[in-house]
Write a protein that holds these residues in place. Structure first.
Motif, PDB file in Angstrom:
ATOM      1  N   MET A 244      29.651 -22.305 -18.936  1.00 57.79           N
ATOM      2  CA  MET A 244      30.042 -21.252 -19.876  1.00 57.79           C
ATOM      3  C   MET A 244      30.329 -21.863 -21.245  1.00 57.79           C
ATOM      4  N   GLN A 245      29.278 -22.258 -21.905  1.00 60.84           N
ATOM      5  CA  GLN A 245      29.402 -22.817 -23.249  1.00 60.84           C
ATOM      6  C   GLN A 245      28.772 -21.844 -24.245  1.00 60.84           C
ATOM      7  N   VAL A 246      29.537 -21.472 -25.240  1.00 63.23           N
ATOM      8  CA  VAL A 246      29.037 -20.548 -26.249  1.00 63.23           C
ATOM      9  C   VAL A 246      29.766 -20.800 -27.563  1.00 63.23           C
ATOM     10  N   GLY A 247      29.010 -20.776 -28.633  1.00 60.13           N
ATOM     11  CA  GLY A 247      29.588 -20.885 -29.965  1.00 60.13           C
ATOM     12  C   GLY A 247      29.124 -19.699 -30.791  1.00 60.13           C
ATOM     13  N   ILE A 248      29.974 -19.238 -31.663  1.00 61.82           N
ATOM     14  CA  ILE A 248      29.631 -18.093 -32.501  1.00 61.82           C
ATOM     15  C   ILE A 248      29.100 -18.616 -33.830  1.00 61.82           C
ATOM     16  N   TRP A 249      27.787 -18.743 -33.892  1.00 63.06           N
ATOM     17  CA  TRP A 249      27.158 -19.295 -35.091  1.00 63.06           C
ATOM     18  C   TRP A 249      27.047 -18.231 -36.174  1.00 63.06           C
ATOM     19  N   HIS A 250      27.093 -18.690 -37.411  1.00 67.84           N
ATOM     20  CA  HIS A 250      27.027 -17.810 -38.576  1.00 67.84           C
ATOM     21  C   HIS A 250      25.883 -18.246 -39.481  1.00 67.84           C
ATOM     22  N   GLY A 251      25.208 -17.267 -40.072  1.00 65.97           N
ATOM     23  CA  GLY A 251      24.111 -17.581 -40.980  1.00 65.97           C
ATOM     24  C   GLY A 251      24.087 -16.633 -42.162  1.00 65.97           C
ATOM     25  N   ILE A 252      23.424 -17.054 -43.223  1.00 69.37           N
ATOM     26  CA  ILE A 252      23.278 -16.225 -44.421  1.00 69.37           C
ATOM     27  C   ILE A 252      21.845 -15.725 -44.538  1.00 69.37           C
ATOM     28  N   TYR A 253      21.702 -14.436 -44.815  1.00 71.09           N
ATOM     29  CA  TYR A 253      20.399 -13.777 -44.902  1.00 71.09           C
ATOM     30  C   TYR A 253      20.260 -13.073 -46.251  1.00 71.09           C
ATOM     31  N   ALA A 254      19.016 -12.806 -46.629  1.00 77.45           N
ATOM     32  CA  ALA A 254      18.694 -12.019 -47.821  1.00 77.45           C
ATOM     33  C   ALA A 254      17.698 -10.941 -47.410  1.00 77.45           C
ATOM     34  N   PRO A 255      17.578  -9.862 -48.179  1.00 81.58           N
ATOM     35  CA  PRO A 255      16.604  -8.815 -47.840  1.00 81.58           C
ATOM     36  C   PRO A 255      15.177  -9.361 -47.825  1.00 81.58           C
ATOM     37  N   LYS A 256      14.340  -8.789 -46.981  1.00 78.87           N
ATOM     38  CA  LYS A 256      12.936  -9.171 -46.908  1.00 78.87           C
ATOM     39  C   LYS A 256      12.281  -9.017 -48.281  1.00 78.87           C
ATOM     40  N   GLY A 257      11.504 -10.017 -48.667  1.00 79.85           N
ATOM     41  CA  GLY A 257      10.832  -9.963 -49.954  1.00 79.85           C
ATOM     42  C   GLY A 257      11.542 -10.745 -51.042  1.00 79.85           C
ATOM     43  N   THR A 258      12.740 -11.249 -50.744  1.00 81.29           N
ATOM     44  CA  THR A 258      13.432 -12.107 -51.709  1.00 81.29           C
ATOM     45  C   THR A 258      12.576 -13.347 -51.941  1.00 81.29           C
ATOM     46  N   PRO A 259      12.303 -13.710 -53.186  1.00 85.00           N
ATOM     47  CA  PRO A 259      11.431 -14.852 -53.466  1.00 85.00           C
ATOM     48  C   PRO A 259      11.910 -16.140 -52.807  1.00 85.00           C
ATOM     49  N   ALA A 260      10.953 -16.933 -52.332  1.00 82.20           N
ATOM     50  CA  ALA A 260      11.278 -18.184 -51.641  1.00 82.20           C
ATOM     51  C   ALA A 260      12.075 -19.126 -52.536  1.00 82.20           C
ATOM     52  N   ASP A 261      11.776 -19.131 -53.848  1.00 82.79           N
ATOM     53  CA  ASP A 261      12.515 -19.992 -54.764  1.00 82.79           C
ATOM     54  C   ASP A 261      13.999 -19.625 -54.806  1.00 82.79           C
ATOM     55  N   VAL A 262      14.277 -18.337 -54.665  1.00 78.55           N
ATOM     56  CA  VAL A 262      15.663 -17.875 -54.681  1.00 78.55           C
ATOM     57  C   VAL A 262      16.376 -18.286 -53.392  1.00 78.55           C
ATOM     58  N   THR A 263      15.742 -18.061 -52.251  1.00 80.64           N
ATOM     59  CA  THR A 263      16.381 -18.434 -50.990  1.00 80.64           C
ATOM     60  C   THR A 263      16.563 -19.946 -50.897  1.00 80.64           C
ATOM     61  N   GLU A 264      15.633 -20.700 -51.469  1.00 82.46           N
ATOM     62  CA  GLU A 264      15.781 -22.162 -51.474  1.00 82.46           C
ATOM     63  C   GLU A 264      16.955 -22.582 -52.345  1.00 82.46           C
ATOM     64  N   LYS A 265      17.121 -21.920 -53.490  1.00 83.79           N
ATOM     65  CA  LYS A 265      18.235 -22.242 -54.367  1.00 83.79           C
ATOM     66  C   LYS A 265      19.560 -21.908 -53.691  1.00 83.79           C
ATOM     67  N   LEU A 266      19.594 -20.781 -53.004  1.00 89.95           N
ATOM     68  CA  LEU A 266      20.793 -20.396 -52.264  1.00 89.95           C
ATOM     69  C   LEU A 266      21.078 -21.376 -51.132  1.00 89.95           C
ATOM     70  N   SER A 267      20.015 -21.821 -50.461  1.00 92.18           N
ATOM     71  CA  SER A 267      20.166 -22.780 -49.374  1.00 92.18           C
ATOM     72  C   SER A 267      20.748 -24.098 -49.889  1.00 92.18           C
ATOM     73  N   LYS A 268      20.272 -24.558 -51.027  1.00 89.50           N
ATOM     74  CA  LYS A 268      20.793 -25.796 -51.623  1.00 89.50           C
ATOM     75  C   LYS A 268      22.265 -25.637 -51.982  1.00 89.50           C
ATOM     76  N   ALA A 269      22.620 -24.463 -52.529  1.00 91.33           N
ATOM     77  CA  ALA A 269      24.022 -24.210 -52.867  1.00 91.33           C
ATOM     78  C   ALA A 269      24.888 -24.172 -51.614  1.00 91.33           C
ATOM     79  N   LEU A 270      24.345 -23.621 -50.533  1.00 93.56           N
ATOM     80  CA  LEU A 270      25.056 -23.587 -49.255  1.00 93.56           C
ATOM     81  C   LEU A 270      25.289 -25.008 -48.743  1.00 93.56           C
ATOM     82  N   GLN A 271      24.267 -25.847 -48.837  1.00 94.31           N
ATOM     83  CA  GLN A 271      24.397 -27.231 -48.381  1.00 94.31           C
ATOM     84  C   GLN A 271      25.478 -27.971 -49.152  1.00 94.31           C
TER      85      GLN A 271
END
Length: 324
Positions: A244-271
Motif C-alpha cells: 500500500m504505497q501511494v503518493g499524491i503527486w502534483h503537476g502544473i497544466y496549461a490549456p490546450k494550444g498554449t505555445p510550446a515556448d510558453v510552457t517551456e518557459k513556465l517549466s524552467k521557472a518551475l525548476q
C-alpha cells in the motif's frame, strides 16, 4: 499572384508578432487555479511554488481557488481558458482519477491540456482519532474488519486525495468501510480531532503538525522509507500492510494550444522554484520534497498522467464509487 503574396506577407507578420509576444511573455500577472478550497494541502503547495516562480518570471503569480466536484470544476475552468499562458492549473493525482471516477466530465483529461511539469509527490498517512483503541496498524486492520459496519473513514469529498487513499486502504484490507465525505480537508480533520469519525488517510501536508502535536493517532506512512519529519512512524510495509504505497503527486497544466515556448518557459521557472531554499525547507517541514529537475518537465508530467490513469482505473471500477 498578388493575393498570394499578400497572404504570405500577412502570415509572416503574424508569425513575427507571435514570436515577439512569446519573447515578452509574461507581460502581466499569471493565475494558477487550485481546484480545491484555500488552506488545504494542494493550496499550500501551490502558494509556496507560486511565490518563487514570481521571482523568476518577473510577474506576480497569483493563486485562485475554484473548488468543487473533486477538483473538476477548477480543471474545467482552465481547460476553457485562453491558451495564452496566463491561466494555469495546479492539480494533484485527482487529475488522473477523475477520468474514471466521473461518468461525465466537461473536458477531455488527456486532450484538453498542455503540460508544464511535476511539482512534488506528497506521502499519505493513515491516521485516526486520538482515542481509537488499536495501538498499531495490524490492530487497526483487525479492528476495522471486525467492525466494518460502524468504523467510519473520513475524506475531503469525492475525488479528494483522502478519498482516493481511503479507497486504496479498503482495497488493501479487502473490507468496505463506512465512508464519510466532507466539503474539504478542514472539516474532515476537525471532526477527526473531535472524535466524530474514526479514520482518515491524508497527505502529510495536512497531518504532520497534528501527528507531531499528538492530537491524532498515526499508524503508518505510505512510502517505501520512513520520513525524516516523522521518523517514528513506520511505513505500511513495516507495519504489516505491504504494497500500500501511494503518493499524491502534483503537476502544473496549461490549456490546450498554449505555445510550446510558453510552457517551456513556465517549466524552467518551475525548476528554479523547486530549488529555492525556502521552498525546499517548507516542503521538508510538510513531509515532502520538490520534484527533481528531470520530472519538472512537460514530458515527465504527461507520462505520469497517462500511467496513473491506467493504474487507478481498475481500483475505482472495483470500488464502484463513481460520481455524477
Amino acid at each position: 499572384m498578388q493575393k498570394i503574396l499578400t497572404a504570405l506577407g500577412a502570415a509572416a507578420m503574424l508569425s513575427v508578432s507571435t514570436l515577439s509576444a512569446l519573447a515578452d511573455y509574461p507581460e502581466r500577472p499569471i493565475t494558477i487555479v487550485v481546484p480545491f478550497a484555500a488552506g488545504g494541502p494542494t493550496d499550500t503547495v501551490t502558494r509556496l511554488v507560486a511565490e518563487s516562480m514570481s521571482k523568476d518570471l518577473g510577474q506576480q503569480v497569483v493563486v485562485e481557488n475554484v473548488g468543487g466536484a473533486g477538483g473538476t470544476l477548477g480543471a474545467g475552468r482552465v481547460a476553457q481558458s485562453d491558451p495564452d499562458g496566463y491561466t494555469l492549473l495546479l492539480h494533484h493525482i485527482g487529475m488522473a482519477t477523475s477520468a474514471t471516477l466521473y461518468r461525465k466530465l466537461a473536458y477531455d483529461t488527456l486532450g484538453a491540456f498542455e503540460y508544464v511539469g511535476l511539482v512534488t509527490e506528497v506521502p499519505m498517512t493513515i491516521v485516526a482519532r486520538k482515542d481509537l483503541e488499536p495501538a498499531d496498524l495490524k490492530g487497526l486492520v483487525d479492528y476495522a474488519k471486525a467492525n466494518k459496519d460502524t468504523v467510519t473513514v473520513a475524506n475531503a469529498g469525492i475525488g479528494a486525495a483522502s478519498h482516493l487513499c481511503g479507497m486504496l486502504f479498503m482495497t488493501a484490507i479487502g473490507t468496505p468501510l463506512v465512508t464519510v465525505p466532507y466539503k474539504g480537508t478542514g472539516p474532515a480533520m476537525t471532526d477527526l480531532l473531535g472524535g466524530q469519525v474514526d479514520i482518515m488517510c491524508d497527505q502529510t501536508t495536512n497531518t504532520t503538525k497534528q501527528i507531531q502535536g499528538g492530537t491524532i493517532k498515526a499508524y503508518a506512512v505510505t512510502t517505501a522509507k520512513r520520513l525524516d519529519v516523522l521518523p517514528d512512524l513506520p511505513t505500511t510495509d513495516e507495519a504489516g500492510l505491504p504494497g500500500m504505497q501511494v503518493g499524491i503527486w502534483h503537476g502544473i497544466y496549461a490549456p490546450k494550444g498554449t505555445p510550446a515556448d510558453v510552457t517551456e518557459k513556465l517549466s524552467k521557472a518551475l525548476q528554479v522554484a523547486l530549488k529555492d531554499e525556502n521552498v525546499v525547507a517548507r516542503f521538508a517541514e510538510l513531509g515532502t520534497t520538490p520534484s527533481p529537475e528531470a520530472d519538472a518537465t512537460p514530458a515527465a508530467l504527461k507520462a505520469k498522467l497517462e500511467s496513473e490513469i491506467a493504474r487507478w482505473k481498475p481500483i475505482i471500477e472495483a470500488a464502484g464509487q463513481y460520481a455524477d
